[in-house]
Design a protein around this motif. Structure first.
Motif, PDB file in Angstrom:
ATOM      1  N   LEU A 272       0.825  -1.203   0.000  1.00  0.00           N
ATOM      2  CA  LEU A 272       0.000   0.000   0.000  1.00  0.00           C
ATOM      3  C   LEU A 272       0.864   1.260   0.000  1.00  0.00           C
ATOM      4  CD1 LEU A 272      -2.589  -1.220   2.648  1.00  0.00           C
ATOM      5  CD2 LEU A 272      -3.013  -0.938   0.188  1.00  0.00           C
ATOM      6  N   GLN A 273       0.338   2.287  -0.691  1.00  0.00           N
ATOM      7  CA  GLN A 273       1.021   3.575  -0.776  1.00  0.00           C
ATOM      8  C   GLN A 273       0.063   4.676  -0.345  1.00  0.00           C
ATOM      9  OE1 GLN A 273       4.261   3.526  -1.676  1.00  0.00           O
ATOM     10  NE2 GLN A 273       4.132   1.315  -2.054  1.00  0.00           N
ATOM     11  N   ALA A 274       0.616   5.822   0.048  1.00  0.00           N
ATOM     12  CA  ALA A 274      -0.221   6.964   0.401  1.00  0.00           C
ATOM     13  C   ALA A 274      -1.163   7.288  -0.762  1.00  0.00           C
ATOM     14  CB  ALA A 274       0.641   8.169   0.743  1.00  0.00           C
ATOM     15  N   GLY A 275      -2.423   7.499  -0.456  1.00  0.00           N
ATOM     16  CA  GLY A 275      -3.436   7.780  -1.470  1.00  0.00           C
ATOM     17  C   GLY A 275      -4.265   6.569  -1.845  1.00  0.00           C
ATOM     18  N   ASP A 276      -3.811   5.367  -1.500  1.00  0.00           N
ATOM     19  CA  ASP A 276      -4.582   4.156  -1.803  1.00  0.00           C
ATOM     20  C   ASP A 276      -5.824   4.086  -0.912  1.00  0.00           C
ATOM     21  OD1 ASP A 276      -2.753   3.342  -3.680  1.00  0.00           O
ATOM     22  OD2 ASP A 276      -1.786   1.832  -2.409  1.00  0.00           O
ATOM     23  N   THR A 277      -6.929   3.653  -1.503  1.00  0.00           N
ATOM     24  CA  THR A 277      -8.179   3.471  -0.771  1.00  0.00           C
ATOM     25  C   THR A 277      -8.493   1.987  -0.695  1.00  0.00           C
ATOM     26  OG1 THR A 277      -9.072   5.617  -1.456  1.00  0.00           O
ATOM     27  CG2 THR A 277     -10.660   3.958  -0.729  1.00  0.00           C
ATOM     28  N   ILE A 278      -8.781   1.516   0.527  1.00  0.00           N
ATOM     29  CA  ILE A 278      -9.125   0.104   0.729  1.00  0.00           C
ATOM     30  C   ILE A 278     -10.582   0.026   1.156  1.00  0.00           C
ATOM     31  CG2 ILE A 278      -8.520  -2.042   1.906  1.00  0.00           C
ATOM     32  CD1 ILE A 278      -6.132   0.768   2.336  1.00  0.00           C
ATOM     33  N   GLU A 279     -11.349  -0.801   0.447  1.00  0.00           N
ATOM     34  CA  GLU A 279     -12.756  -1.023   0.773  1.00  0.00           C
ATOM     35  C   GLU A 279     -12.979  -2.509   1.029  1.00  0.00           C
ATOM     36  OE1 GLU A 279     -15.381   1.873  -1.877  1.00  0.00           O
ATOM     37  OE2 GLU A 279     -13.881   0.801  -3.059  1.00  0.00           O
ATOM     38  N   ILE A 280     -13.494  -2.822   2.208  1.00  0.00           N
ATOM     39  CA  ILE A 280     -13.791  -4.203   2.557  1.00  0.00           C
ATOM     40  C   ILE A 280     -15.298  -4.329   2.732  1.00  0.00           C
ATOM     41  CG2 ILE A 280     -13.417  -6.060   4.231  1.00  0.00           C
ATOM     42  CD1 ILE A 280     -10.817  -4.481   5.017  1.00  0.00           C
ATOM     43  N   SER A 281     -15.910  -5.208   1.953  1.00  0.00           N
ATOM     44  CA  SER A 281     -17.357  -5.412   2.020  1.00  0.00           C
ATOM     45  C   SER A 281     -17.650  -6.830   2.476  1.00  0.00           C
ATOM     46  CB  SER A 281     -17.995  -5.168   0.643  1.00  0.00           C
ATOM     47  OG  SER A 281     -17.753  -3.851   0.204  1.00  0.00           O
ATOM     48  N   ILE A 282     -18.565  -6.963   3.430  1.00  0.00           N
ATOM     49  CA  ILE A 282     -18.996  -8.271   3.903  1.00  0.00           C
ATOM     50  C   ILE A 282     -20.514  -8.331   3.837  1.00  0.00           C
ATOM     51  CG2 ILE A 282     -19.045  -9.914   5.818  1.00  0.00           C
ATOM     52  CD1 ILE A 282     -16.373  -8.921   6.732  1.00  0.00           C
ATOM     53  N   GLU A 283     -20.996  -9.372   3.235  1.00  0.00           N
ATOM     54  CA  GLU A 283     -22.427  -9.601   3.076  1.00  0.00           C
ATOM     55  C   GLU A 283     -23.140  -9.493   4.423  1.00  0.00           C
ATOM     56  OE1 GLU A 283     -25.234 -13.275   1.356  1.00  0.00           O
ATOM     57  OE2 GLU A 283     -23.046 -13.457   1.481  1.00  0.00           O
ATOM     58  N   GLY A 284     -24.232  -8.738   4.441  1.00  0.00           N
ATOM     59  CA  GLY A 284     -25.025  -8.600   5.653  1.00  0.00           C
ATOM     60  C   GLY A 284     -24.523  -7.546   6.617  1.00  0.00           C
ATOM     61  N   ILE A 285     -23.340  -6.995   6.351  1.00  0.00           N
ATOM     62  CA  ILE A 285     -22.787  -5.968   7.247  1.00  0.00           C
ATOM     63  C   ILE A 285     -22.678  -4.635   6.525  1.00  0.00           C
ATOM     64  CG2 ILE A 285     -20.855  -5.286   8.712  1.00  0.00           C
ATOM     65  CD1 ILE A 285     -20.274  -8.231   9.196  1.00  0.00           C
ATOM     66  N   GLY A 286     -21.869  -4.564   5.474  1.00  0.00           N
ATOM     67  CA  GLY A 286     -21.684  -3.312   4.757  1.00  0.00           C
ATOM     68  C   GLY A 286     -20.275  -3.186   4.255  1.00  0.00           C
ATOM     69  N   THR A 287     -19.782  -1.935   4.169  1.00  0.00           N
ATOM     70  CA  THR A 287     -18.450  -1.667   3.625  1.00  0.00           C
ATOM     71  C   THR A 287     -17.656  -0.765   4.557  1.00  0.00           C
ATOM     72  OG1 THR A 287     -19.221  -1.889   1.334  1.00  0.00           O
ATOM     73  CG2 THR A 287     -17.167  -0.681   1.681  1.00  0.00           C
ATOM     74  N   LEU A 288     -16.441  -1.188   4.848  1.00  0.00           N
ATOM     75  CA  LEU A 288     -15.480  -0.400   5.625  1.00  0.00           C
ATOM     76  C   LEU A 288     -14.497   0.216   4.638  1.00  0.00           C
ATOM     77  CD1 LEU A 288     -14.062   0.383   8.356  1.00  0.00           C
ATOM     78  CD2 LEU A 288     -12.840  -1.797   8.174  1.00  0.00           C
ATOM     79  N   ARG A 289     -14.376   1.527   4.670  1.00  0.00           N
ATOM     80  CA  ARG A 289     -13.539   2.229   3.684  1.00  0.00           C
ATOM     81  C   ARG A 289     -12.547   3.139   4.399  1.00  0.00           C
ATOM     82  NH1 ARG A 289     -17.301   4.460   1.564  1.00  0.00           N
ATOM     83  NH2 ARG A 289     -17.756   2.979  -0.102  1.00  0.00           N
ATOM     84  N   ASN A 290     -11.264   3.052   4.010  1.00  0.00           N
ATOM     85  CA  ASN A 290     -10.220   3.902   4.574  1.00  0.00           C
ATOM     86  C   ASN A 290      -9.167   4.189   3.523  1.00  0.00           C
ATOM     87  OD1 ASN A 290     -11.159   1.904   6.936  1.00  0.00           O
ATOM     88  ND2 ASN A 290     -10.610   3.873   7.855  1.00  0.00           N
ATOM     89  N   GLU A 291      -8.442   5.288   3.704  1.00  0.00           N
ATOM     90  CA  GLU A 291      -7.382   5.683   2.781  1.00  0.00           C
ATOM     91  C   GLU A 291      -6.051   5.752   3.521  1.00  0.00           C
ATOM     92  OE1 GLU A 291      -6.096   9.651   0.201  1.00  0.00           O
ATOM     93  OE2 GLU A 291      -8.235   9.201   0.475  1.00  0.00           O
ATOM     94  N   ILE A 292      -4.985   5.368   2.832  1.00  0.00           N
ATOM     95  CA  ILE A 292      -3.634   5.515   3.386  1.00  0.00           C
ATOM     96  C   ILE A 292      -3.221   6.983   3.271  1.00  0.00           C
ATOM     97  CG2 ILE A 292      -1.240   4.762   3.281  1.00  0.00           C
ATOM     98  CD1 ILE A 292      -3.136   2.499   3.942  1.00  0.00           C
ATOM     99  N   VAL A 293      -2.761   7.547   4.380  1.00  0.00           N
ATOM    100  CA  VAL A 293      -2.355   8.951   4.383  1.00  0.00           C
ATOM    101  C   VAL A 293      -0.925   9.068   4.907  1.00  0.00           C
ATOM    102  CG1 VAL A 293      -4.712   9.800   4.677  1.00  0.00           C
ATOM    103  CG2 VAL A 293      -3.314   9.337   6.697  1.00  0.00           C
ATOM    104  N   GLU A 294      -0.251  10.136   4.484  1.00  0.00           N
ATOM    105  CA  GLU A 294       1.110  10.388   4.984  1.00  0.00           C
ATOM    106  C   GLU A 294       1.071  10.826   6.450  1.00  0.00           C
ATOM    107  OE1 GLU A 294       3.891   9.711   3.905  1.00  0.00           O
ATOM    108  OE2 GLU A 294       3.792   9.563   1.732  1.00  0.00           O
TER     109      GLU A 294
END
Length: 294
Positions: A272-294
Motif C-alpha cells: 500500500l502507498q499513500a493515497g490508496d483506498t481500501i474497501e472491505i465489504s462483507i455480506e449482511g454488514i456493509g463496507t469499511l472504507r479507509n485511505e492511506i495517508v502520509e
C-alpha cells in the motif's frame, strides 16, 4: 440492528443505523428521561437488556426528531478503545496460508496473535503510512466477532450464545516488521492499523456468519474475494479455544482471518502507498472504507 458510535457537533452518542439515516439513541433516551449507557461498549456489557431498550426507543413516536442523514454524522470505530487487545486468528483460510508460504503453512491448530487497542480507528479515517518505519504496509479484510457476555471454558456447543454481533476489520500489517521481529505484535499494532466498522450488526441479523461473502478492493480493484464458509477453524472453535483458561469479556473482539489475495502474496508483492483506498465489504454488514495517508 446496526449500532454505531458516532459524533455530531462534538457530541458523542450511541446510534442505530436505519437505511441511510442514524437515530441518535443517546439523545432520544435523554429526551424521554430513559437511562442509556454512556458508550456502545457499556451497552454491549448490558447484553440483551440493552438491545431491548434500544428497540423500544427507536419505535417511539419521538424517534424521527432524532434521526439524521448518515452523511451528517462522523462514525467512530464501534468500540473506539477496546478494553484489551483485539484477538486475531492467523492463516484461517487455506489459500491464504498457501500464498504466504506453502501447504506446509496450513495450521493444524488455531493460530492467535493480537493488535493493540491504540491501533483501532473508524470507517473513513486515514490509515497512517508509517513510511519512517515500514515500506511494506498490507491489507487484510476480515469478519470480526464481538463477544456479548463474559465467560471462561466456553464449550463449542454454547459458544454462539456468547456472540453479541459482527463487524469488519482491516488487519493492516507491516510485513517487514512482522518478518524482522519474528512475531506479529509490532507489525500488526502500528497506530491506526486496525480500521473497524462501520457498525456492529447484532447477531440476530446474521443467522449464519459462516456463509458470508467477503471482498476487498484497493483503488477499485478486487484483490480478495472469499466466503467465511472457507474458515479452517469455525467461530465456535475460536471462542472455545480462546476461552480455555482465559476469560473472554463482553466487548472483546475476534478478527477471524483473511482470504487469499493480500499484497504480500502477489508476484511480485504489491504494498500500500499513500493515497490508496481500501474497501472491505462483507455480506449482511456493509463496507469499511479507509485511505492511506502520509
Amino acid at each position: 440492528m446496526k449500532l454505531v458510535s458516532a459524533v455530531q457537533k462534538r457530541d458523542s452518542f450511541i446510534g442505530m443505523v436505519n437505511d441511510d439515516a442514524v437515530i441518535n439513541v443517546s439523545a432520544l433516551a435523554a429526551s424521554l428521561e430513559k437511562k442509556m449507557p454512556q458508550t456502545l461498549l457499556d451497552g454491549i456489557q448490558q447484553g440483551e437488556e440493552f438491545i431491548s431498550a434500544v428497540q423500544d426507543l427507536v419505535n417511539s413516536a419521538k424517534a424521527a426528531d432524532y434521526t439524521y442523514p448518515l452523511e451528517e454524522v462522523h462514525l467512530l470505530a464501534p468500540i473506539p478503545r477496546p478494553s484489551k487487545n483485539v484477538f486475531c486468528i492467523g492463516k484461517n483460510y487455506r489459500d491464504h496460508a498457501i500464498e504466504m508460504g506453502s501447504e506446509a503453512d496450513i495450521p493444524e491448530d488455531i493460530m492467535v496473535f493480537s493488535k493493540a487497542p491504540t491501533a483501532v480507528i473508524g470507517h473513513g479515517e486515514g490509515i497512517p503510512s508509517h513510511s519512517k518505519v515500514t515500506d511494506q504496509l498490507d491489507y487484510e479484510g476480515e469478519l470480526a466477532v464481538v463477544i456479548g457476555k463474559t465467560g471462561t471454558g466456553i464449550t463449542k456447543e454454547e459458544a454462539m450464545d456468547y456472540v453479541f454481533g459482527y463487524t469488519i476489520i482491516n488487519d493492516i500489517t507491516a510485513r517487514d516488521l512482522q518478518q524482522k521481529h519474528k512475531q506479529f505484535l509490532l507489525g500488526k499494532s502500528l497506530d491506526g492499523t486496525c480500521p473497524m466498522g462501520p457498525w456492529i450488526v447484532h447477531h440476530s441479523e446474521i443467522p449464519n456468519p459462516e456463509n458470508l461473502m467477503i471482498e476487498t478492493k484497493v483503488n477499485g480493484e478486487v484483490r480478495q474475494k472469499g466466503n467465511t464458509s472457507e474458515f479452517i477453524f469455525d467461530i465456535r472453535t475460536m471462542i472455545a479455544e480462546l476461552s480455555k483458561g482465559m476469560t473472554l469479556e463482553a466487548g472483546d473482539i475476534i478478527a477471524t482471518g483473511t482470504p487469499a489475495g493480500v499484497g504480500k502474496g502477489m508476484k511480485p508483492p504489491v504494498f500500500l502507498q499513500a493515497g490508496d483506498t481500501i474497501e472491505i465489504s462483507i455480506e449482511g454488514i456493509g463496507t469499511l472504507r479507509n485511505e492511506i495517508v502520509e
